[in-house]
Design a protein around this motif. Structure first.
Motif, PDB file in Angstrom:
ATOM      1  N   THR A   1      49.292  62.702  20.509  1.00  0.00           N
ATOM      2  CA  THR A   1      49.761  61.612  21.364  1.00  0.00           C
ATOM      3  C   THR A   1      48.698  60.527  21.465  1.00  0.00           C
ATOM      4  OG1 THR A   1      50.529  61.039  23.595  1.00  0.00           O
ATOM      5  CG2 THR A   1      48.879  62.769  23.428  1.00  0.00           C
ATOM      6  N   ASN A   2      49.149  59.323  21.795  1.00  0.00           N
ATOM      7  CA  ASN A   2      48.241  58.206  22.054  1.00  0.00           C
ATOM      8  C   ASN A   2      48.188  57.845  23.537  1.00  0.00           C
ATOM      9  OD1 ASN A   2      47.452  57.737  19.355  1.00  0.00           O
ATOM     10  ND2 ASN A   2      49.343  56.590  18.964  1.00  0.00           N
ATOM     11  N   ASN A   3      48.869  58.632  24.353  1.00  0.00           N
ATOM     12  CA  ASN A   3      48.961  58.351  25.789  1.00  0.00           C
ATOM     13  C   ASN A   3      47.891  59.143  26.538  1.00  0.00           C
ATOM     14  OD1 ASN A   3      49.655  58.055  28.495  1.00  0.00           O
ATOM     15  ND2 ASN A   3      51.846  58.041  28.064  1.00  0.00           N
ATOM     16  N   PRO A   4      46.926  58.488  27.179  1.00  0.00           N
ATOM     17  CA  PRO A   4      45.880  59.234  27.894  1.00  0.00           C
ATOM     18  C   PRO A   4      46.423  60.049  29.058  1.00  0.00           C
ATOM     19  CG  PRO A   4      45.752  56.886  28.388  1.00  0.00           C
ATOM     20  CD  PRO A   4      46.732  57.032  27.287  1.00  0.00           C
ATOM     21  N   ASP A   5      47.498  59.584  29.668  1.00  0.00           N
ATOM     22  CA  ASP A   5      48.080  60.345  30.769  1.00  0.00           C
ATOM     23  C   ASP A   5      48.665  61.656  30.262  1.00  0.00           C
ATOM     24  OD1 ASP A   5      48.686  60.089  33.707  1.00  0.00           O
ATOM     25  OD2 ASP A   5      50.709  60.508  32.954  1.00  0.00           O
ATOM     26  N   THR A   6      49.241  61.620  29.074  1.00  0.00           N
ATOM     27  CA  THR A   6      49.775  62.845  28.472  1.00  0.00           C
ATOM     28  C   THR A   6      48.643  63.814  28.135  1.00  0.00           C
ATOM     29  OG1 THR A   6      51.619  61.580  27.533  1.00  0.00           O
ATOM     30  CG2 THR A   6      51.159  63.745  26.577  1.00  0.00           C
ATOM     31  N   VAL A   7      47.514  63.288  27.644  1.00  0.00           N
ATOM     32  CA  VAL A   7      46.363  64.141  27.339  1.00  0.00           C
ATOM     33  C   VAL A   7      45.868  64.844  28.601  1.00  0.00           C
ATOM     34  CG1 VAL A   7      43.986  64.165  26.496  1.00  0.00           C
ATOM     35  CG2 VAL A   7      45.682  62.694  25.393  1.00  0.00           C
ATOM     36  N   ALA A   8      45.750  64.095  29.694  1.00  0.00           N
ATOM     37  CA  ALA A   8      45.306  64.697  30.957  1.00  0.00           C
ATOM     38  C   ALA A   8      46.283  65.773  31.413  1.00  0.00           C
ATOM     39  CB  ALA A   8      45.162  63.611  32.021  1.00  0.00           C
ATOM     40  N   ASP A   9      47.570  65.522  31.223  1.00  0.00           N
ATOM     41  CA  ASP A   9      48.585  66.490  31.633  1.00  0.00           C
ATOM     42  C   ASP A   9      48.502  67.762  30.788  1.00  0.00           C
ATOM     43  OD1 ASP A   9      50.984  66.968  33.321  1.00  0.00           O
ATOM     44  OD2 ASP A   9      51.973  67.100  31.363  1.00  0.00           O
ATOM     45  N   ILE A  10      48.263  67.629  29.487  1.00  0.00           N
ATOM     46  CA  ILE A  10      48.146  68.793  28.599  1.00  0.00           C
ATOM     47  C   ILE A  10      46.976  69.674  29.033  1.00  0.00           C
ATOM     48  CG2 ILE A  10      47.547  69.495  26.242  1.00  0.00           C
ATOM     49  CD1 ILE A  10      49.111  67.041  25.262  1.00  0.00           C
ATOM     50  N   ILE A  11      45.846  69.055  29.347  1.00  0.00           N
ATOM     51  CA  ILE A  11      44.645  69.822  29.717  1.00  0.00           C
ATOM     52  C   ILE A  11      44.856  70.543  31.037  1.00  0.00           C
ATOM     53  CG2 ILE A  11      42.219  69.623  30.356  1.00  0.00           C
ATOM     54  CD1 ILE A  11      42.030  67.258  28.403  1.00  0.00           C
ATOM     55  N   ILE A  12      45.402  69.855  32.034  1.00  0.00           N
ATOM     56  CA  ILE A  12      45.540  70.476  33.349  1.00  0.00           C
ATOM     57  C   ILE A  12      46.617  71.559  33.319  1.00  0.00           C
ATOM     58  CG2 ILE A  12      47.318  69.182  34.617  1.00  0.00           C
ATOM     59  CD1 ILE A  12      43.720  69.778  35.793  1.00  0.00           C
ATOM     60  N   LYS A  13      47.635  71.408  32.461  1.00  0.00           N
ATOM     61  CA  LYS A  13      48.645  72.462  32.321  1.00  0.00           C
ATOM     62  C   LYS A  13      48.037  73.703  31.674  1.00  0.00           C
ATOM     63  CE  LYS A  13      52.937  69.789  32.284  1.00  0.00           C
ATOM     64  NZ  LYS A  13      54.083  69.299  31.472  1.00  0.00           N
ATOM     65  N   GLU A  14      47.096  73.505  30.765  1.00  0.00           N
ATOM     66  CA  GLU A  14      46.418  74.646  30.155  1.00  0.00           C
ATOM     67  C   GLU A  14      45.572  75.380  31.193  1.00  0.00           C
ATOM     68  OE1 GLU A  14      45.181  77.281  27.076  1.00  0.00           O
ATOM     69  OE2 GLU A  14      46.913  75.970  27.417  1.00  0.00           O
ATOM     70  N   VAL A  15      44.918  74.630  32.081  1.00  0.00           N
ATOM     71  CA  VAL A  15      44.157  75.254  33.177  1.00  0.00           C
ATOM     72  C   VAL A  15      45.087  76.052  34.071  1.00  0.00           C
ATOM     73  CG1 VAL A  15      42.765  74.797  35.230  1.00  0.00           C
ATOM     74  CG2 VAL A  15      42.355  73.479  33.158  1.00  0.00           C
ATOM     75  N   SER A  16      46.219  75.472  34.398  1.00  0.00           N
ATOM     76  CA  SER A  16      47.183  76.155  35.263  1.00  0.00           C
ATOM     77  C   SER A  16      47.729  77.415  34.590  1.00  0.00           C
ATOM     78  CB  SER A  16      48.329  75.190  35.606  1.00  0.00           C
ATOM     79  OG  SER A  16      49.269  75.799  36.442  1.00  0.00           O
ATOM     80  N   ARG A  17      47.994  77.345  33.277  1.00  0.00           N
ATOM     81  CA  ARG A  17      48.517  78.516  32.557  1.00  0.00           C
ATOM     82  C   ARG A  17      47.508  79.657  32.555  1.00  0.00           C
ATOM     83  NH1 ARG A  17      48.152  81.001  27.860  1.00  0.00           N
ATOM     84  NH2 ARG A  17      46.499  79.597  27.113  1.00  0.00           N
TER      85      ARG A  17
END
Length: 737
Positions: free
Chosen positions: A699-715
């Motif tokens: 992705t080129n969307n920084p908001d999507t990148v932040a969401d991917i990382i925090i979802k991995e933390v939550s998982r």
């Protein structure tokens, strides 16, 4: 004038235009009726004179009651309705269908003409550059004025020839370039009524002659006009008899203007902004900048002096001198009133007594207190006040420790204030360097901007284009408030300057005017996204983060991880973020910011420290400065490759310590990401796993990148509930051209 021309297209249109431009209809109506009846004192003349005031008066009242704005299209309709009596009476007379049609159509056209002129006069008050439609309307209005005055003739005295030099010579004080077009438009109108092109020729000749002079030579200009007028009369019918008297009207007009004091006529120079602008104000601006630069330099030197006064040199503690002084105080208290003091201070035992007391003082300072075990046996057997001696030693040592502690606290505060004063001095010195450089104005581009904006019907009174030595360019343009939001404003200026500009600020001025400031757009742009996951669901996170513009070409990313979690950690990290942001915006350098903020946070009674991660992005050059104080790793991601910026240093706010931050500088590329995370992310995912995650981004969307990382933390948190949890924050920025 209308009866002489045969087309009734002017008076009603002028009346309606005046009402539309917010003039009092109750005052205009009787004046219009009176003037019309004087010209045509017949029943038909009275009816046609009453129609426009009745129609517009009724419509004005209805619009007021219904709170409907009187738009120009409505005014056109009301003008046509008011012309119906004229159309009816004209159809039954010899007036002619063509003349009637010209009167109706001409009335609609000249309504627009008079509205444009009255708007420039009454609303804009001639403070803005004429737009093309206003310039054309002004020319047509001058032609109408020429027609009107030419029909005012008493025997040989024609009022047009008195008006012509008055207006043309007056134009000389505004801008002498106006003399020819103004006299030409007056002449066109007068020649149409006269049916004689010689009237136009003489009018243009007046403008050409006056345009050859400056305002200071107005008397010579007047004589030149009279001479040219006399020659023209001689070449067109002679200069004898009644023809000779025709030189009187222009002479009276010239005398009327020349009798006005020069200082009064000079006031008309302010209206030159309608047709261009001067450069006098630019010199004043540069002069004032030099004055401000001198004041800033003086003020910065004062702050440097304050910093030097407060600065404390680090010195080695002189413990031997302290022990000797404290030993003397103990001897004065205990031995001064002791009956055995003569024996203890006798020459054979003086050195021995002093050494014993010094040893007691040293033991008290080293161990916190002295005891009976620290005294030699011979002193215990000989001294009758041994317990008082030990007590006095401990009391004096304790007071000494308290004094040292207070002195260190005072020195710490003085050092912190000294650092702040030094930072303020540096900021003032930088301001001085920027202000003392004179602004270089580009008057050629300023004229192009004004002309181009005028061509797009954007009323601009003045424009300033200034350039710096760094090839930076800035523009300030004064426009109507209604034009400030138009996208074409930025587009026009960008095209003329051949570089992309953006609106940096808009300042409201008086009477509906605003000043729009435009700056050169940076080579890079920044967008960001962020996510935060609290340690305890529903509880405030101890992490704080922010992306903020701290200068025209600087963007700061900051992530602060407060000690612990919850509201206390959130408060500590919030203080750190706020202080750092404000110090950077004020212009302090990295070292001063870290030193001052750490010192201020350490003054809190509770020892709350924060790990801080900062990235300052230079959008002009495409670089980033990373400043880390116990911050975790940061990552630069570009086309599947990940560069790690390692963490380090001590956190902010630790008592008695000023951290030396870890400083790294990196070049950035178009499309790269900067990823900043707190320890709650690194500890949960792991550095290597996070690198793999970033390498696989699609992705080129920084908001999507932040969401991917925090979802991995939550998982991972859900899949390993037994593992320790912490606040987790992600701040991602993308840099692109």
């Amino acid at each position: 004038m209308e009866s002489a021309v045969g087309v009734y297209a002017f008076s009603a249109s002028l009346f309606m235009a005046g009402v539309y431009c917010k003039q009092n209809v109750l005052i205009l109506s009787p004046l219009f009726v009176l003037a019309s009846v004087i010209v045509s004192p017949t029943v038909v003349g009275i009816i046609t004179a009453l129609a426009p005031p009745v129609v517009i008066g009724t419509a004005y009242f209805v619009h007021y009651k219904l709170k409907i704005k009187l738009k120009l299209i409505f005014t056109n309709i009301y003008l046509f309705i008011s012309q119906i009596p004229f159309i009816v009476f004209s159809s039954g007379s010899d007036f002619g269908v063509v003349a009637t049609a010209l009167s109706v159509i001409g009335g609609q056209v000249f309504l627009y003409v008079f509205v444009a002129v009255l708007f420039a006069l009454l609303v804009k008050k001639l403070k803005l550059r004429f737009t093309p439609d206003e310039a054309v309307s002004a020319g047509l209005t001058l032609a109408v004025i020429g027609m009107s005055f030419y029909v005012l003739e008493i025997a040989w005295f024609n009022f047009y020839y008195m008006l012509l030099p008055i207006l043309t010579l007056g134009a000389l004080f505004v801008d002498k370039r106006l003399c020819v077009p103004l006299s030409a438009m007056l002449g066109i109108g007068a020649s149409l009524v006269a049916g004689n092109p010689a009237v136009l020729a003489l009018s243009v000749l007046f403008g050409v002659v006056l345009g050859c002079f400056n305002a200071e030579l107005r008397y010579f200009a007047g004589l030149a006009v009279l001479f040219v007028n006399a020659v023209f009369l001689m070449l067109n019918g002679g200069f004898l008899g009644a023809e000779m008297l025709k030189i009187i009207p222009p002479a009276l007009g010239l005398i009327a203007v020349l009798c006005v004091p020069l200082r009064v006529m000079r006031r008309f120079e302010v209206y030159s902004q309608c047709f261009g602008g001067g450069t006098a104000g630019r010199g004043v601006v540069n002069r004032d900048r030099q004055f401000v630069a001198e004041k800033l330099s003086t003020l910065s030197r004062a702050f440097y002096d304050i910093s030097d006064i407060l600065h404390i040199e680090e010195r080695e503690a002189r413990e031997n001198e302290n022990i000797e002084r404290l030993s003397g105080e103990v001897k004065n208290i205990c031995c001064g009133s002791c009956p055995q003091s003569d024996i203890c201070n006798s020459p054979p035992r003086r050195a021995e007594t002093g050494a014993v007391i010094s040893a007691l003082v040293s033991a008290s300072l080293d161990n916190g207190k002295a005891t009976i075990l620290d005294t030699p046996p011979f002193l215990t057997a000989r001294c009758k006040k041994i317990h008082s001696l030990i007590t006095a030693t401990n009391d004096i040592s304790e007071r000494h420790r308290e004094t040292i502690s207070q002195r260190e606290s005072l020195n710490k505060g003085r050092k912190m204030i000294s650092g702040q004063m030094y930072g303020v001095a540096n900021v003032l010195q930088e301001l001085k360097k920027n202000v003392e450089k004179p602004l270089s104005y580009n008057t050629e581009k300023e004229a192009k901007i004004l002309n181009a904006l005028s061509g797009r019907n954007i009323g601009a009174s003045e424009a300033f284009v200034y350039e710096s030595e760094k090839n930076d360019i800035s523009v300030s343009v004064s426009v109507r408030e209604s034009d400030a939001e138009k996208a074409v404003l930025k587009e026009v200026i960008s095209d003329i300057l051949d570089t992309e500009m953006y609106i940096s600020a808009t300042e409201k001025q008086i009477k509906g005017m605003v000043t729009v400031h435009l700056e050169k757009a940076s080579a890079y742009r920044v967008v960001y996204g962020d996510r935060t996951l609290s340690k305890v669901e529903g509880e405030v996170a101890g992490d704080k983060h922010r992306a903020v513009k701290i200068a025209e070409d600087k963007v700061m990313l900051i992530l602060s991880d407060g000690m612990g979690s919850g509201s206390s950690a959130s408060l500590a990290s919030g203080y750190a973020v706020s202080l750092i942001e404000n110090y950077y915006k004020a212009g302090f350098n990295h070292k001063t910011v870290v030193s001052c903020v750490s010192g201020l946070l350490s003054l809190r009674e509770k020892e709350d420290f924060s790990a801080v991660d900062i990235a300052v992005l230079d959008t002009a050059n495409g670089t980033a400065d990373f400043i880390k104080m116990a911050g975790r790793e940061s990552f630069i991601v570009h086309k599947g490759t990940v560069e790690v910026i390692e963490g380090g240093s001590l956190p902010l706010g630790i008592l008695d310590l000023t951290p030396e931050p870890l400083f790294e500088k990196r070049n950035l590329s178009h499309g790269c990401f900067i990823v900043m995370v707190s320890d709650g992310v690194i500890d949960k995912i792991g550095k290597e796993s996070l690198i793999i995650l970033l390498q696989d981004l699609k992705t080129n969307n920084p908001d999507t990148v932040a969401d991917i990382i925090i979802k991995e933390v939550s998982r991972l948190t859900l899949s390993h509930p037994e593992s320790e949890r912490d606040d987790a924050s992600v701040l991602v920025a993308r840099i692109f051209k």
